[in-house]
Design a protein around this motif. Structure first.
Motif, PDB file in Angstrom:
ATOM      1  N   TRP A 268     -31.218  14.096   2.352  1.00  0.00           N
ATOM      2  CA  TRP A 268     -32.588  14.248   2.868  1.00  0.00           C
ATOM      3  C   TRP A 268     -32.602  14.828   4.275  1.00  0.00           C
ATOM      4  O   TRP A 268     -33.385  15.731   4.580  1.00  0.00           O
ATOM      5  CB  TRP A 268     -33.308  12.900   2.849  1.00  0.00           C
ATOM      6  CG  TRP A 268     -34.724  13.000   3.344  1.00  0.00           C
ATOM      7  CD1 TRP A 268     -35.234  12.524   4.505  1.00  0.00           C
ATOM      8  CD2 TRP A 268     -35.813  13.658   2.678  1.00  0.00           C
ATOM      9  NE1 TRP A 268     -36.565  12.830   4.613  1.00  0.00           N
ATOM     10  CE2 TRP A 268     -36.950  13.525   3.503  1.00  0.00           C
ATOM     11  CE3 TRP A 268     -35.928  14.337   1.469  1.00  0.00           C
ATOM     12  CZ2 TRP A 268     -38.195  14.054   3.156  1.00  0.00           C
ATOM     13  CZ3 TRP A 268     -37.173  14.859   1.113  1.00  0.00           C
ATOM     14  CH2 TRP A 268     -38.280  14.721   1.949  1.00  0.00           C
ATOM     15  N   ARG A 272     -34.481  18.390   5.322  1.00  0.00           N
ATOM     16  CA  ARG A 272     -35.486  18.495   6.381  1.00  0.00           C
ATOM     17  C   ARG A 272     -35.073  19.529   7.427  1.00  0.00           C
ATOM     18  O   ARG A 272     -35.894  20.294   7.941  1.00  0.00           O
ATOM     19  CB  ARG A 272     -35.703  17.131   7.037  1.00  0.00           C
ATOM     20  CG  ARG A 272     -36.722  16.248   6.329  1.00  0.00           C
ATOM     21  CD  ARG A 272     -38.102  16.875   6.405  1.00  0.00           C
ATOM     22  NE  ARG A 272     -39.162  16.074   5.846  1.00  0.00           N
ATOM     23  CZ  ARG A 272     -39.833  16.360   4.747  1.00  0.00           C
ATOM     24  NH1 ARG A 272     -39.528  17.442   4.041  1.00  0.00           N
ATOM     25  NH2 ARG A 272     -40.818  15.608   4.325  1.00  0.00           N
ATOM     26  N   THR A 275     -35.901  23.239   6.768  1.00  0.00           N
ATOM     27  CA  THR A 275     -37.289  23.701   6.806  1.00  0.00           C
ATOM     28  C   THR A 275     -37.420  25.015   7.560  1.00  0.00           C
ATOM     29  O   THR A 275     -38.091  25.953   7.117  1.00  0.00           O
ATOM     30  CB  THR A 275     -38.190  22.633   7.466  1.00  0.00           C
ATOM     31  OG1 THR A 275     -38.128  21.430   6.706  1.00  0.00           O
ATOM     32  CG2 THR A 275     -39.629  23.108   7.540  1.00  0.00           C
ATOM     33  N   CYS A 403     -36.494  12.586  11.626  1.00  0.00           N
ATOM     34  CA  CYS A 403     -36.132  14.018  11.612  1.00  0.00           C
ATOM     35  C   CYS A 403     -36.697  14.770  12.809  1.00  0.00           C
ATOM     36  O   CYS A 403     -36.276  15.893  13.093  1.00  0.00           O
ATOM     37  CB  CYS A 403     -36.581  14.667  10.302  1.00  0.00           C
ATOM     38  SG  CYS A 403     -38.371  14.843  10.122  1.00  0.00           S
ATOM     39  N   CYS A 437     -37.613   9.363   5.226  1.00  0.00           N
ATOM     40  CA  CYS A 437     -37.342   9.151   6.658  1.00  0.00           C
ATOM     41  C   CYS A 437     -37.636   7.704   7.033  1.00  0.00           C
ATOM     42  O   CYS A 437     -36.912   7.102   7.841  1.00  0.00           O
ATOM     43  CB  CYS A 437     -38.177  10.114   7.499  1.00  0.00           C
ATOM     44  SG  CYS A 437     -37.494  11.795   7.608  1.00  0.00           S
TER      45      CYS A 437
END
Length: 516
Positions: A268, A272, A275, A403, A437
């Motif tokens: 994860w 992120r 992006t 994040c 998150c």
């Protein structure tokens, strides 16, 4: 007495002599004192000799291969620079992607070098010690070649000259920094999953193959060359990460739940971080090779999922976040670009409204979502700009505590609603962009409450330019923060249209064409 010595050793024998036979067991110090971090995370290792390097790379071979790659790489970089290669790119808009790359990626490579040098000291087996030390050298080489390759642009374009200073201060660069600070503050086994798996397997495949292919397609031979030169190292790095995961799982069944939790977390965190790469691929390459969605489907859903199938026999499951990632791939790049467009005066790169042809391309690549949710936004932005009312969001955004990305993501099943999660810990409220998150925070809250969040630091008065007086009647806090960021671009409002970069590029290219 005559000794019979083989004139030529086999690869396996040579590898054993130059790795395993270099190690020793401590005699006057306890093993747990020599390797104090091995028990820190609860991972149980019974036999370090079971770890195997499938490449069986020794230092003499390593220097030979790397020297040949360096010779070819710098020959191309020199030719690119000497022939004003920066004028051969498709469009000066492309150079804004290099501003982001230089600001964010070399420092990640350098921190990877530091992390693997630490692992070379703290891993208890000779095999991983040698492999980690070679990877540490790889990573610092990548840092250096990226700086050398992109430095040609420093002399000509705004926002790229001060990358090292900005890396420590500019708001959006806290996102990649937080990723590596999270990894470097882990124990040795989690670090190698964070970097050997997430950074190498999830991230670099999507940076150094589809995006760097886009660099080649847009005429940037320097970036293309260092990208492909690095990718040949990444094959070993991904294998090292995978082998260490398998090694841990084979050593003791108690390691499985710990490794699973790390894989869930770092999958994860890696996605992120990607992006901004999604945005660069869909919006910042004037000539595109493929969309972010296509790249994700090839390099993760096909290639990456085969990794999880391979690990399934050890009991590893596909992370729960993968289902949300599949839903977000249609939205990720568009949401990021609209966010940066609205914040363009506060970045070190330019943004723009895609042309009609580019909007049509995005519609064809995202047929289920783009025309419905995002094309109307760009048409509105264009109308506002034509009226002299260019859209800017002057507000400081709420950041995710983990994040550190602004709250720009939408609910997985409703792209009209911003995703927002909140947790209270020790009397304080913390905010998150997603369930995943939030779960990462809840597992280690003491770690993430220490996060350096740019917006919070600005509001606390820690990001004002030296010498500015916040108590002065005419004090402008945003102007002071911009000065602290070194973003004093005069009339430059963050738009590419009409910027000095656009004007200079057109003038220089015209002069070069007329001279030839």
């Amino acid at each position: 007495m005559d000794m019979q010595v083989k004139k030529k050793l086999g690869l396996k024998e040579k590898y054993a002599l130059m790795t395993r036979n270099l190690g020793w067991e401590p005699s006057y110090e306890k093993r747990e004192d020599v390797y104090p971090l091995l028990d820190y995370e609860g991972i149980k290792i019974h036999d370090w000799d079971k770890w195997e390097d499938p490449f069986r790379l020794t230092m003499d071979s390593y220097w030979k291969y790397q020297a040949e790659k360096e010779r070819k790489l710098y020959a191309i970089i020199d030719a690119f620079n000497q022939n004003n290669g920066h004028l051969n790119v498709t469009d000066a808009r492309y150079i804004n992607a290099m501003k982001i790359f230089l600001s964010a990626v070399p420092s990640l490579e350098y921190n990877a070098h530091r992390g693997f040098a630490r692992l070379g000291r703290h891993m208890g087996g000779v095999g991983p010690q040698v492999a980690c030390q070679m990877q540490a050298i790889d990573e610092i080489r990548h840092c250096q070649t990226q700086i050398h390759s992109i430095s040609n642009y420093n002399r000509f374009y705004n926002g790229i000259h001060d990358w090292k200073y900005m890396n420590d201060r500019l708001w959006y660069l806290s996102v990649p920094k937080s990723f590596f600070e999270d990894a470097c503050s882990c124990g040795p086994f989690e670090f190698i999953i964070a970097i050997g798996f997430s950074f190498e397997y999830v991230l670099t495949n999507l940076v150094f193959v589809p995006f760097v292919s886009g660099a080649a397609y847009n005429g940037d031979m320097g970036t293309m060359t260092f990208g492909f030169s690095a990718q040949s190292d990444e094959a070993r790095h991904m294998t090292l990460g995978l082998e260490v995961i398998k090694f841990m799982l084979e050593q003791d069944p108690a390691n499985l739940p710990i490794v699973q939790k790390w894989i869930d977390k770092w999958t994860w965190r890696g996605v992120r971080l990607l992006t901004i790469v999604a945005m660069m691929m869909d919006y910042m390459l004037p000539k595109r090779v493929m969309s972010w969605k296509e790249a994700w489907e090839i390099y993760f859903e096909q290639n990456g999922m085969s990794l999880f199938k391979d690990l399934a026999r050890y009991g590893i499951k596909v992370p729960d976040c993968v289902e949300q990632i599949k839903k977000e791939k249609d939205h990720l790049s568009h949401q990021a670009w609209t966010t940066f467009y609205a914040a363009a005066p506060m970045t070190n790169f330019h943004t723009w409204i895609p042309s009609d042809d580019e909007l049509d391309w995005l519609s064809s690549k995202y047929p289920d979502t783009f025309d419905k949710y995002y094309r109307p936004r760009f048409e509105f932005f264009r109308e506002q700009a034509e009226k002299g009312e260019r859209f800017v969001n002057p507000n400081l955004p709420q950041l995710c505590q983990v994040c550190q990305i602004p709250m720009l993501f939408t609910e997985p099943d409703d792209p009209t609603q911003i995703a927002y999660r909140q947790v209270e810990h020790a009397g304080e409220k913390y905010h998150f962009c997603s369930d995943h998150c939030q779960h990462i925070f809840e597992h280690e809250p003491e770690k993430y409450v220490e996060a350096w969040l740019p917006v919070h630091q600005i509001l606390q008065g820690n990001c004002f330019a030296k010498g500015d007086d916040p108590t002065a009647p005419d004090f402008n806090p945003i102007a002071s923060v911009m000065k602290w960021w070194h973003l004093e671009n005069g009339k430059d409002n963050g738009d590419f249209a009409g910027s000095e970069d656009e004007k200079n590029f057109a003038q220089w290219r015209g002069m070069a064409t007329s001279n030839t």
